[in-house]
Structure formats: C-alpha cells, structure tokens
Design an enzyme around this catalytic site. Sequence first.
Site, PDB file in Angstrom:
ATOM      1  N   LYS A  15       0.828  -1.208   0.000  1.00 34.11           N
ATOM      2  CA  LYS A  15       0.000   0.000   0.000  1.00 34.11           C
ATOM      3  C   LYS A  15       0.862   1.258   0.000  1.00 34.11           C
ATOM      4  CE  LYS A  15      -2.364  -0.971   3.729  1.00 34.11           C
ATOM      5  NZ  LYS A  15      -1.718  -2.262   4.097  1.00 34.11           N
ATOM      6  N   ARG A  91     -10.136   1.100   8.631  1.00 30.58           N
ATOM      7  CA  ARG A  91      -9.771  -0.275   8.969  1.00 30.58           C
ATOM      8  C   ARG A  91     -10.910  -1.048   9.623  1.00 30.58           C
ATOM      9  NH1 ARG A  91      -3.517  -0.250  11.190  1.00 30.58           N
ATOM     10  NH2 ARG A  91      -2.568   0.594   9.297  1.00 30.58           N
ATOM     11  N   ARG A 130      11.829  -6.320   6.391  1.00 27.34           N
ATOM     12  CA  ARG A 130      11.561  -4.890   6.235  1.00 27.34           C
ATOM     13  C   ARG A 130      12.258  -4.051   7.305  1.00 27.34           C
ATOM     14  NH1 ARG A 130       5.552  -2.391   5.308  1.00 27.34           N
ATOM     15  NH2 ARG A 130       5.265  -2.804   7.525  1.00 27.34           N
ATOM     16  N   ARG A 163      10.907  -2.172  12.718  1.00 24.99           N
ATOM     17  CA  ARG A 163       9.801  -1.710  13.537  1.00 24.99           C
ATOM     18  C   ARG A 163       9.298  -2.827  14.431  1.00 24.99           C
ATOM     19  NH1 ARG A 163       5.988   0.654   8.967  1.00 24.99           N
ATOM     20  NH2 ARG A 163       4.561  -0.611  10.177  1.00 24.99           N
ATOM     21  N   ARG A 174      -0.944  -9.138  13.456  1.00 28.06           N
ATOM     22  CA  ARG A 174      -1.486  -8.093  12.587  1.00 28.06           C
ATOM     23  C   ARG A 174      -2.336  -8.693  11.467  1.00 28.06           C
ATOM     24  NH1 ARG A 174       3.411  -4.796  10.493  1.00 28.06           N
ATOM     25  NH2 ARG A 174       1.871  -3.278   9.796  1.00 28.06           N
TER      26      ARG A 174
END
Length: 220
Positions: A15, A91, A130, A163, A174
């Site tokens: 996204k 969301r 990531r 992160r 998640r």
Amino acid sequence: MSLRLILIGPPGVGKGTQSALLQERLGLHPISSGDIFRREIDAQTDLGRLAQRYIQHGELVPNGVTIEMMAKRLRNDDTRKDGFVLDGFPRTLRQAEALDEILFQMGMDLDKVVSIEVAEEIILHRLAGRMGCTKCGEIYNNKNKPPMREGLCDKCNGPLFVRSDDEPSTILERLRVFQETTAPVIEYYAKTGTLLRVDGGLGPDETYRQIIDPLTDGPS
C-alpha cells in the site's frame, strides 16, 4: 488528475509503495494513518503514547481517535483540490461509515476502493526483511530493496531499524487482526460498487497499472 482513492489490504501488500507512485505520477496526496501515528509517537504526545501501546501489540488504535485525526487531514484545502489516497484508513466498519459521513459533509465521493491482494506466504516473506528509517520513514527490505549502505538510509543517511510491529510474532497477530476487523470493510465497499480488486503479487508497476487503467480507460 484529481482522484479520491482508498488502498486497503493487510500489512506487506504494498500500500505504501502504491501510495508513493500515485503521488509521484498523479499528484495525489497520500494520507497514511500509520505515518500520522508515528509522528505523534516520535513527539511523545498523549495521542502518540496511547497509539504506541496498541501498535506494539499489533492491535488497532481506537476508532474515535483515528476518525478525528483523519477527518482533520481530509478537510485541508490540498486534499480537496488535488485528490488523495488513503492508506490504512478505514480499517473497521465504523471507520468506513464515519468516512462516508465526512465525505458527504464535504460534498465529495470516492472514486475507487482498491483491495490489494497478496498470498500470506508472500506477505510474511516481505515483512520479515523490512526496515524503516528513523528520520524520514523510507522503507527498505534486505531481500528486494536493500539500502546501498548497511544500516543507513539512502535518502537522508538516517539509521535504519526493524519496527516493533514487523517482528515475526507481531506480524502474525497483525494479519489475524486484519482478517477479523478489516476484511469486512472490503465487503462493505463491494456492496457499494466502488471496490476494485488487484493482484499485489505481480510487482509495483503492474499493480499500479491494475489500479489506474480502470480509472483512465487505458494504460497510464
């Protein structure tokens, strides 16, 4: 081209990448709830500390806080004039309904809600490598987008970090939260006729083409 879009999908589908391409190529203003939260967290505001407690556990920030924050941003003159792309909002069904109310009050409609769909094993592979820049927020991946210098951002020379919400255990949580709370939002927009499903596993440029072609009646 002034468009009003939503990008929806679980973490790791791209996204943020598509939002950046839409900004670069069409001038749309990217509005990311995640970016707004991170700015508040970095500034150690009351909102930031509240949001951090939820984000660290892979949970959603409460609806009321998120809706108020996004409504304020959407009402800015630049988004009215140039268009926007929402990333990470709405969301929940409550947020989707609130967004409808906000846009109705502004006399605006959504052009498309884009569901970017990627197999779960690909998502896990992407997120496992990531890293983010502590200064400018640029995202890297040690598998398919490594920085030129290990541990440092190519853009601003800031240090990179993994992160907390990209740790393996949190990634799975998640994804679970997405299926439980956000997947119904896709069906909500499917019923309105604004939903566009695209395959996010084919690479950034091909995903972008799938988004733009139906809106422009041809390649862009």
